[in-house]
Design a protein around this motif. Structure first.
Motif, PDB file in Angstrom:
ATOM      1  N   UNK A 415       0.834  -1.202   0.000  1.00  0.00           N
ATOM      2  CA  UNK A 415       0.000   0.000   0.000  1.00  0.00           C
ATOM      3  C   UNK A 415       0.872   1.257   0.000  1.00  0.00           C
ATOM      4  N   UNK A 416       1.903   1.280   0.831  1.00  0.00           N
ATOM      5  CA  UNK A 416       2.772   2.464   0.874  1.00  0.00           C
ATOM      6  C   UNK A 416       3.458   2.681  -0.476  1.00  0.00           C
ATOM      7  N   UNK A 417       3.850   1.581  -1.106  1.00  0.00           N
ATOM      8  CA  UNK A 417       4.490   1.649  -2.433  1.00  0.00           C
ATOM      9  C   UNK A 417       3.519   2.296  -3.438  1.00  0.00           C
ATOM     10  N   UNK A 418       2.269   1.873  -3.384  1.00  0.00           N
ATOM     11  CA  UNK A 418       1.261   2.409  -4.310  1.00  0.00           C
ATOM     12  C   UNK A 418       1.014   3.892  -4.051  1.00  0.00           C
ATOM     13  N   UNK A 419       0.903   4.269  -2.783  1.00  0.00           N
ATOM     14  CA  UNK A 419       0.630   5.671  -2.452  1.00  0.00           C
ATOM     15  C   UNK A 419       1.811   6.555  -2.851  1.00  0.00           C
ATOM     16  N   UNK A 420       3.022   6.066  -2.620  1.00  0.00           N
ATOM     17  CA  UNK A 420       4.219   6.832  -3.024  1.00  0.00           C
ATOM     18  C   UNK A 420       4.261   7.013  -4.547  1.00  0.00           C
ATOM     19  N   UNK A 421       3.634   6.090  -5.287  1.00  0.00           N
ATOM     20  CA  UNK A 421       3.580   6.181  -6.749  1.00  0.00           C
ATOM     21  C   UNK A 421       2.342   6.959  -7.219  1.00  0.00           C
ATOM     22  N   UNK A 422       1.761   7.781  -6.296  1.00  0.00           N
ATOM     23  CA  UNK A 422       0.568   8.584  -6.581  1.00  0.00           C
ATOM     24  C   UNK A 422      -0.655   7.722  -6.865  1.00  0.00           C
ATOM     25  N   UNK A 423      -0.689   6.545  -6.248  1.00  0.00           N
ATOM     26  CA  UNK A 423      -1.817   5.642  -6.407  1.00  0.00           C
ATOM     27  C   UNK A 423      -2.751   5.694  -5.215  1.00  0.00           C
ATOM     28  N   UNK A 424      -3.558   4.632  -5.082  1.00  0.00           N
ATOM     29  CA  UNK A 424      -4.567   4.562  -4.021  1.00  0.00           C
ATOM     30  C   UNK A 424      -4.424   3.271  -3.224  1.00  0.00           C
TER      31      UNK A 424
END
Length: 479
Positions: A415-424
């Motif tokens: 999840x943190x990886x996705x959020x750091x990539x401007x994801x959700x």
């Protein structure tokens, strides 16, 4: 005494008819948790009663009483959600409003307008069977057993969302009952409207925290004249993900594009979930390719094939019959259950944690690659599937009680990886209890505070599906 008085009134609204409510242990348990939930209810987290309304008027009268007596209410339909969405957090005083038993009718197909009016408890598969016989289809295809009310509440999507959009794009109007019993219809039946606030957008994805959906009009789509399924294997999950992103960036319109990793293909072979048990055990893209003629399809296949070659595709096979087409797609649809079965075969006490994220298309390959590396290094049974057309992917992680910390770390990092990539933190599962901390990280306190203000404006007594999406009680302990 106050709660007991409320229960007497609630039963009376439903005609004091035992068919319209239940307090049996099995029903209370089934309306609190499932074995495939990621966040489980404690033994004391049970509703006091399950109510089965028959009409929108019943729901309105029930909520008037619950509002007066400040009784927490959890709306319920198919019960297939994954993040603890219907977990009863308020001990000893919660009622569940189950729409599936009686409010499960398809009311009217407006075929010329390409929409259909349905009640909240209609299973989406039943709706699709009915629509298919009329030459049209429902655009979303979430997990088996999901019902329209829950599809709206969780803003579902599925494998067809790439072509037909998510639930947000497939809603024409919603009939919803507010916390105080007020009945609201969000709009009428035009294809477009600029009349006032977008109330559809407010209620879709609100997870039962703003109102109880009782009825909706949803869009229908014309079924493709011809459709085939292609299955394409790649050396790495990054190659497959990059191929899917390239196809989208070229503007090639397919009906669906799904990614399964090598572990998933292996599990499908082992489980015998499809009659074919010699799938290539490497990362695989499944394409649904549709058109109005064989020439249309051939052109699309040629374009997809050229791009796949650039990403070192190993094998490109097609369905040769309708049965084979169904079977090829079935391999994708049985992914979760195949993983659960693989885990149970190894350890009968195993649990499955299934979670999803979504990222911008340019970030899909690197994020899914990094997640897969961590999953492979964990020593757990893990599989990945992705809605490649949406940059959305799911991880299935099998663990026992001693391994929960390992699984939790994988999910946190994913999840943190996705959020750091401007994801959700969630592409289509919703927030529930399980992803509240991630929502705060993703959107920030100011945005979540705005959501909370909307919640308190519509539900000042905080009775509707309490504690989901974000905290509403400053003294609330962590679940």
């Amino acid at each position: 005494k106050k709660f007991e008085d409320a229960i007497i009134k609630l039963k009376h609204i439903l005609g004091d008819n035992p068919d319209n409510f239940s307090v049996s242990k099995s029903e209370l348990d089934a309306h609190s948790d499932t074995y495939f939930n990621s966040h489980h209810a404690r033994p004391d987290q049970r509703p006091q009663i399950i109510l089965f309304p028959r009409t929108t008027s019943d729901v309105s009268e029930i909520l008037k009483v619950c509002h007066e007596y400040e009784v927490p209410v959890i709306p319920f339909s198919g019960g297939t959600s994954l993040e603890g969405h219907f977990l009863p957090t308020r001990i000893g005083c919660t009622v569940v409003l189950d729409m599936s038993k009686y409010m499960n009718k398809i009311l009217k197909l407006n075929k010329q307008d390409l929409d259909v009016e349905v009640q909240a408890g209609v299973p989406w598969e039943d709706l699709n069977d009915y629509l298919n016989s009329e030459g049209v289809l429902f655009g979303c295809d979430p997990g088996p057993g999901a019902q329209i009310g829950g599809c709206i509440a969780n803003s579902c999507s599925g494998t067809n969302a790439y072509r037909y959009g998510t639930m947000k794009e497939n809603i024409v109007n919603i009939t919803v009952v507010l916390a105080d019993g007020t009945v609201v219809k969000t709009k009428r039946r035009p294809r477009k409207s600029s009349a006032g606030y977008n109330l559809n957008g407010l209620f879709v994805g609100s997870e039962g925290t703003l109102g109880v959906v009782t009825q909706a009009t949803v869009k229908c789509h014309v079924m493709p004249k011809i459709e085939t399924v292609a299955v394409v294997s790649f050396p790495t999950v990054g190659d497959a993900a990059s191929c899917s992103s390239h196809i989208i960036q070229e503007g090639i319109q397919l009906n669906a594009m799904e990614l399964l990793d090598d572990n998933m293909m292996k599990v499908i072979n082992q489980s015998g979930a499809t009659s074919k048990t010699d799938w290539v055990e490497s990362p695989t893209l499944f394409f649904k390719i549709g058109g109005r003629s064989q020439n249309n399809i051939k052109e699309l296949v040629d374009e997809v094939s050229k791009i796949a070659q650039k990403y070192h595709c190993k094998k490109f096979e097609f369905a040769s019959s309708d049965d084979e087409k169904l079977e090829l797609w079935e391999a994708r649809k049985v992914a979760l259950w195949s993983t659960i079965n693989a885990g149970k075969a190894k350890d009968s006490n195993s649990n499955v944690w299934t979670t999803d994220v979504a990222v911008p298309l340019s970030q899909f390959a690197p994020v899914i690659e990094a997640t897969k590396q961590e999953m492979n290094a964990s020593g757990l049974i893990t599989t990945l599937v992705g809605h490649a057309g949406d940059g959305n992917f799911h991880a299935f992680i099998v663990y026992n009680d001693d391994q929960r910390d390992i699984a939790e770390k994988i999910v946190d990092n994913m999840v943190h990886r996705a959020i750091e990539a401007e994801g959700t933190c969630t592409g289509e599962h919703g927030v529930g209890i399980g992803k509240r901390k991630f929502l705060l990280h993703e959107l920030g306190a100011e945005t979540v505070d705005l959501m909370r203000q909307l919640k308190l404006a519509l539900d000042p007594k905080r009775i509707l599906n309490p504690d989901k999406i974000f905290k509403i009680d400053p003294n609330e302990h962590e679940h």
